[in-house]
Scaffold this active site. Structure first.
Site, PDB file in Angstrom:
ATOM      1  N   GLY A 177       0.820  -1.204   0.000  1.00 23.30           N
ATOM      2  CA  GLY A 177       0.000   0.000   0.000  1.00 23.30           C
ATOM      3  C   GLY A 177       0.850   1.248   0.000  1.00 23.30           C
ATOM      4  CB  VAL A 267      -4.583  -1.761   1.806  1.00 23.46           C
ATOM      5  CG1 VAL A 267      -3.307  -2.357   1.232  1.00 23.46           C
ATOM      6  CG2 VAL A 267      -5.221  -2.718   2.811  1.00 23.46           C
ATOM      7  CG  ASP A 309     -10.797   8.039  11.514  1.00 23.61           C
ATOM      8  OD1 ASP A 309     -10.739   9.245  11.192  1.00 23.61           O
ATOM      9  OD2 ASP A 309      -9.775   7.333  11.643  1.00 23.61           O
ATOM     10  CG  HIS A 441      13.880  37.970   2.942  1.00 23.30           C
ATOM     11  ND1 HIS A 441      13.917  36.972   1.992  1.00 23.30           N
ATOM     12  CD2 HIS A 441      15.158  38.419   3.078  1.00 23.30           C
ATOM     13  CE1 HIS A 441      15.153  36.835   1.555  1.00 23.30           C
ATOM     14  NE2 HIS A 441      15.931  37.710   2.208  1.00 23.30           N
TER      15      HIS A 441
END
Length: 466
Positions: A177, A267, A309, A441
């Site tokens: 995977g 996977v 989930d 910067h």
């Protein structure tokens, strides 16, 4: 029988966030956890893997330090000692979560929960008890998907959780995977000393990520000696300890035998929606077993919410946390919905990858007239100074409105840069808004400003073709 306004089942990044917020809002709350506070993400996923990724980066810096005049002996890896360090980080964080839950008045209950009915929860721990509730939040997460040729045994065929518990670096590692988890672990194990082979069934690793981004990563994988076999199906394995061989068939039908000491199967993930009594409270699941929810994270039973989930969608910790906040708000009486325009994501490979919004191909498919600007890290002074010149920032915009549609980054600190992109998309900003914003910067963040300028052909530190 104890009674609570809300019970939260599961203490991962969705569950514990929801519980803390409910406590802050004065809602009498209990959180039930059968394992460790913090769930998979904190104990066996996000945090421990990033600790190892950082350690692997230190190794690479030492190995290449001679390039900048610093001599050092070749580093060696004591994975057992590293695991102890990693576990210490996890312990501190889980302890912190427990502290916050308690300070916010949340009752922590250890045990395995299941619904008896839509007002009662059975918790099996050291003793079995029943809890009464007015509302419940299911936040039980997900687990690694097992495939028939590679049954998990914790010794030879491993999940990501098993990999993060190893105390010895495997000589040969085959990763089945080529997704996020497989590549993250494969890369740090490679730096620890493993010979790594990645098997992926689709045409590219990291399916769904902009191909230009993936191209840069594949180049780095090959440079590190990681073998990537796409359009290749893992068939199974055979052999004894230390002498395993994984059989894999490529797109031409040729079968390869690949040496392996350990096999990581990564996977995908499946929801933890079984054995918690959802059928007793009328909660509907989709074909993959994910709980279906509405915009307020309510299930088909309006007293019960689902987040993270187990509720499907992007399986990301920060998505779970956001859903936890929304569910807590709704339960406390606020008129709130899950209204997220963009869900950023990060892949902690080397270089890092981060995305927010539409890819160039997705934007075109959605009917946008697209304008794109890219800016390479190789043109950044800060990137040169820290020896991190691989990668670029790619900005996708609507040519007519100048709205930012998507930003895709591969390179140093990509996971930190993407939040600016997510904010821009969420607020409907134009590319010009980013271009006109002064960026300090020397920083890596200047790449965002320069990529925005590149959309209009005005980037200063690269040539802009007419």
């Amino acid at each position: 029988m104890e009674s609570f306004d809300t019970v939260v089942v599961g203490s991962g990044p969705g569950g514990y966030v929801a519980a803390i917020r409910l406590g802050q809002l004065g809602v009498k709350t209990a959180i039930i956890e059968k394992g460790e506070l913090g769930g998979v993400c904190l104990n066996w996923g996000c945090i421990p893997s990033k600790a190892y990724i950082n350690a692997a980066k230190v190794i690479e810096h030492i190995e290449t330090a001679a390039e900048i005049g610093i001599s050092a002996s070749k580093p060696t890896v004591d994975l057992a000692k590293m695991k102890t360090w990693k576990d210490g980080i996890v312990t501190k964080l889980t302890g912190g979560i427990g502290f916050l839950l308690e300070k916010n008045g949340v009752t922590i209950i250890k045990g395995e929960a299941s619904f008896k009915n839509d007002s009662t929860l059975i918790v099996k721990g050291k003793e079995t008890k029943e809890l009464r509730f007015k509302n419940a939040i299911v936040a039980t997460g997900s687990r690694s998907t097992e495939i028939p040729p590679f049954p998990f045994d914790g010794e030879f065929v491993l999940t990501s959780r098993h990999m993060l518990a190893l105390t010895k670096v495997p000589k040969d590692l085959v990763v089945v995977g080529g997704g996020v988890i497989g590549l993250e672990i494969g890369m740090f194990m490679n730096k620890f000393g493993s010979k790594v082979t990645v098997l992926e069934m689709t045409k590219q690793v990291l399916p769904g990520i902009d191909p230009e981004i993936v191209k840069v990563l594949v180049r780095k994988l090959k440079k590190r000696g990681i073998k990537v076999m796409t359009e290749t199906k893992a068939l199974g394995f055979e052999g004894k300890a230390g002498k395993l061989k994984v059989r894999a068939e490529d797109k031409k039908g040729k079968v390869h035998e690949i040496p392996a000491e350990k096999i990581l199967v990564s996977v995908g993930r499946r929801p933890n929606s079984e054995n918690i009594g959802l059928e007793k409270v009328g909660i509907k699941l989709d074909a993959q077993g994910f709980i279906t929810v509405d915009a307020q994270l309510k299930t088909s039973n309006p007293k019960i919410f689902a987040i993270g989930d187990v509720a499907g969608g992007a399986l990301l910790a920060h998505k779970a946390s956001k859903e936890g906040l929304v569910a807590a708000a709704v339960i406390s009486g606020k008129n709130e919905i899950y209204d997220v325009r963009v869900m950023p994501a990060a892949v902690f490979t080397d270089p890092e990858i981060a995305t927010a919004g539409l890819t160039e191909a997705e934007a075109k498919a959605a009917g946008h007239k697209v304008r794109v600007g890219s800016f390479p890290y190789s043109a950044l002074g800060k990137a040169m100074a820290v020896r991190e010149t691989e990668g670029f920032v790619k900005m996708v915009a609507d040519a007519d409105s100048d709205r930012v549609l998507g930003v895709h980054i591969i390179g140093y600190e990509a996971s930190n840069l993407i939040s600016e992109a997510a904010l821009a998309i969420e607020m409907g900003a134009c590319v010009e808004d980013i271009a006109l914003t002064v960026h300090p910067h020397p920083t890596i963040g200047e790449s965002m400003m320069e990529a925005a300028e590149a959309v209009h052909g005005h980037a200063i530190h690269i040539y802009n073709p007419k």
